[in-house]
Design an enzyme around this catalytic site. Sequence first.
Site, mmCIF file in Angstrom:
data_model
loop_
_atom_site.group_PDB
_atom_site.id
_atom_site.type_symbol
_atom_site.label_atom_id
_atom_site.label_comp_id
_atom_site.label_asym_id
_atom_site.label_seq_id
_atom_site.Cartn_x
_atom_site.Cartn_y
_atom_site.Cartn_z
ATOM 1 N N HIS A 43 0.908 -1.213 -0.045
ATOM 2 C CA HIS A 43 -0.233 0.029 -0.013
ATOM 3 C C HIS A 43 0.892 1.321 -0.023
ATOM 4 O O HIS A 43 1.160 1.690 0.989
ATOM 5 C CB HIS A 43 -1.012 -0.121 1.188
ATOM 6 C CG HIS A 43 -1.852 1.163 1.350
ATOM 7 N ND1 HIS A 43 -3.012 0.977 2.031
ATOM 8 C CD2 HIS A 43 -1.992 2.266 0.497
ATOM 9 C CE1 HIS A 43 -3.945 2.146 1.625
ATOM 10 N NE2 HIS A 43 -2.906 2.932 1.022
ATOM 11 N N GLU A 75 -2.551 -1.775 -3.264
ATOM 12 C CA GLU A 75 -3.792 -1.008 -2.262
ATOM 13 C C GLU A 75 -3.581 0.363 -2.694
ATOM 14 O O GLU A 75 -2.271 0.884 -2.658
ATOM 15 C CB GLU A 75 -3.837 -1.497 -1.098
ATOM 16 C CG GLU A 75 -4.235 -2.948 -0.816
ATOM 17 C CD GLU A 75 -4.260 -3.309 0.633
ATOM 18 O OE1 GLU A 75 -4.906 -4.384 0.788
ATOM 19 O OE2 GLU A 75 -3.801 -2.369 1.561
ATOM 20 N N HIS A 198 -7.928 -6.835 7.521
ATOM 21 C CA HIS A 198 -7.823 -5.772 8.463
ATOM 22 C C HIS A 198 -7.910 -6.394 9.927
ATOM 23 O O HIS A 198 -8.958 -6.842 9.919
ATOM 24 C CB HIS A 198 -8.724 -4.736 8.119
ATOM 25 C CG HIS A 198 -8.093 -3.542 8.954
ATOM 26 N ND1 HIS A 198 -7.516 -2.394 8.205
ATOM 27 C CD2 HIS A 198 -8.048 -2.809 10.175
ATOM 28 C CE1 HIS A 198 -7.046 -1.514 9.058
ATOM 29 N NE2 HIS A 198 -7.533 -1.546 10.104
#
Length: 245
Positions: A43, A75, A198
């Site tokens: 990310h 991401e 997550h």
Amino acid sequence: MARLSINVNKVATLRNSRGGTIPNVLEAVDVCVAAGTRGITVHPRADRRHITPEDVRAIAQTLRQRSPGVEFNIEGDPRPDLLALVEDVRPDQCTLVPVVAGDITSQAGWRPGPLTAQIPQVIERLRTRRIRVSLFVDAEADPIRWAASVGANRLELYTEPFARAFERSSGEGAEMFARYVEAATLAHSLGLGVNAGHDLDLANLVMFRTLPYLDEVSIGHAIVSRALFVGLPTVVGEYLQVLAG
């Protein structure tokens, strides 16, 4: 068995705290792949606080040359520089994630509204380049239906609410998990693949791995944290074993 995609952001966070190249992100990728993972996630944020564009390009080249069967997932929020990087690198998957200034990590999924007006065009832009597009959403019907309506290939269910419920008790975890089962079933009925991520870890993944239609879990913080004590190859093996049941 769902694919395990390991997020190596935290390796870069540790490196950047000191400067230089140690720990080496590419070495971490090699270790994860050698231990059996079939996915790598990054990310790259605008503030470059962990993964940098240079890391992204180097990881993409490494996976193409050494591990063509390992999927690469980028991401990020659909800002111009990230989209240009994704188009240049051509990962297997791009997961679009809402980003709020000052966030330490993601706090919620996309919700239909003014901030999502550009998403259909972004999805079309990426899909024309044969990049699978996943949207990070809460386990609720409205954002899931929206994700299907704008042309996403998959969604990534935001699993922190499940993780917090599981921490309180296995009973609360089971009640929350039932919502994710409904969400995954709805997504599948709409033609969407189902990813999740997550705060998943070795404890709560025992329950979450049974989610119907689960294609992929993205896990980073828990893996790198445990690796400090038992080593990265060991941790990857533990997670793969849990996913295999």
